[in-house]
Design an enzyme around this catalytic site. Structure first.
Site, PDB file in Angstrom:
ATOM      1  N   ASP A 109     -14.217  -8.183 -21.590  1.00  0.00           N
ATOM      2  CA  ASP A 109     -14.632  -9.291 -22.734  1.00  0.00           C
ATOM      3  C   ASP A 109     -15.116 -10.331 -21.984  1.00  0.00           C
ATOM      4  OD1 ASP A 109     -14.843 -10.518 -25.250  1.00  0.00           O
ATOM      5  OD2 ASP A 109     -13.405 -12.010 -24.313  1.00  0.00           O
ATOM      6  N   GLU A 194     -18.517  -5.148 -24.875  1.00  0.00           N
ATOM      7  CA  GLU A 194     -19.365  -5.495 -26.078  1.00  0.00           C
ATOM      8  C   GLU A 194     -20.781  -5.237 -25.902  1.00  0.00           C
ATOM      9  OE1 GLU A 194     -16.910  -9.081 -28.359  1.00  0.00           O
ATOM     10  OE2 GLU A 194     -17.568  -9.375 -26.277  1.00  0.00           O
ATOM     11  N   ASP A 274      -8.750 -14.101 -25.343  1.00  0.00           N
ATOM     12  CA  ASP A 274      -9.712 -13.244 -24.682  1.00  0.00           C
ATOM     13  C   ASP A 274      -9.129 -11.734 -24.334  1.00  0.00           C
ATOM     14  OD1 ASP A 274     -11.639 -15.084 -25.070  1.00  0.00           O
ATOM     15  OD2 ASP A 274     -11.213 -16.299 -23.157  1.00  0.00           O
TER      16      ASP A 274
END
Length: 299
Positions: A109, A194, A274
């Site tokens: 992340d 992502e 996170d």
């Protein structure tokens, strides 16, 4: 080398007509003057290289400092002018070198507070190269602004000082991305991150911070290094990764208590927000998929 000039011209006009057909603002290709045309390319032939010298047709032999020994078959040589210094970039065709399997997978992340957080609990500091150099940049750019004669030598030197500062920042960022990506590739067989619209995010309120952290460049380097090492990089849908509990799967907005804190309203699971997102990213990259439960947000 004129072959490459025609290739660049053809590429520019193809991109122009593609934008015209798509209804976008086309932007006609502009003339590249001597101050904007900073490289020449030798495709396939017309050059050779040894440990201390490089030969280029129509130029001759030039003494060089070789950064590292060349590997594989040399395909092209590009002479680059950068802030008054000259470099040669060789493109080589090399075989892939797969690394031994580690049996490890990781979710990554990315952010602006921390550069990246892995599902293993590793927090990588954000070096903020541009923010660190802003004071020197301000001084250098003011020196340019005071020199209003755009043809003067003093202004040209002041502009070059600003360019050198930007070059140092970009090199620091590139070095950091290389080292971080290499560490992830060496330690893991599968890396999930992502699938972010970095270009769109770079036009928002956090544009300066996002451009400084350089996610797009990092993801590109990660993909290249992983392919060479026989690893897998998977881009996953980023939606709700920060709102979903990785313990029970419950998803709603209220789970994200603050920027750094996550607390599931269903099961009470608590951890860094996170870190929770990184574990959700890894879960989405799993072949079996992940079941997501949604709840209505409360105003």
């Amino acid at each position: 080398m004129l072959q490459d000039v025609l290739k660049r011209l053809d590429k520019a006009f193809k991109a122009f007509f593609r934008r015209v057909k798509a209804g976008q603002t086309p932007g006609y290709p502009r003339f590249q003057g001597r101050d904007r045309y900073d490289s020449i390319c030798y495709p396939q032939s017309g050059f050779s290289v040894s440990e201390k010298t490089a030969y280029f047709s129509k130029i001759g032999n030039i003494r060089i400092r070789l950064h590292r020994p060349l590997e594989g078959k040399v395909k092209t040589a590009t002479i680059v002018r950068d802030c008054g210094a000259w470099y040669v970039s060789y493109v080589c065709e090399v075989e892939a070198q797969p690394l031994p399997e580690t049996g490890s997978s990781v979710g990554v992340d990315v952010g602006t507070t921390w550069f990246c957080i892995t599902s293993d609990g590793e927090f990588v500091e954000n070096p903020r190269h541009f923010q660190t150099a802003m004071k020197k940049l301000r001084v250098a750019q003011r020196a340019v602004a005071r020199k209003r004669n755009k043809r003067s030598n003093r202004r040209r030197k002041a502009v070059q000082r600003v360019a050198k500062l930007h070059r140092k920042i970009s090199r620091q960022r590139l070095d950091f991305h290389h080292k971080t990506a290499l560490g992830l590739v060496r330690e893991n067989d599968l890396i999930a991150h992502e699938d972010l619209n970095v270009g769109g995010m770079g036009r928002g309120n956090l544009a300066r911070s996002i451009h400084d952290v350089g996610w797009g460049q990092f993801f590109s380097l990660l993909a290249v290094k992983a392919e060479c090492a026989g690893r897998r990089v998977i881009r996953v849908d980023p939606r709700y990764t920060s709102q979903r509990c990785n313990a029970c799967g419950h998803t709603c907005r209220e789970n994200r208590v603050s920027q750094a804190r996550f607390r599931c309203v269903a099961c009470g699971h608590q951890e860094n927000a996170d870190l929770n997102a990184a574990r959700n990213i890894l879960g989405r990259a799993a072949p079996s998929g992940v079941n997501v439960a949604f709840c209505a947000s409360v105003a």
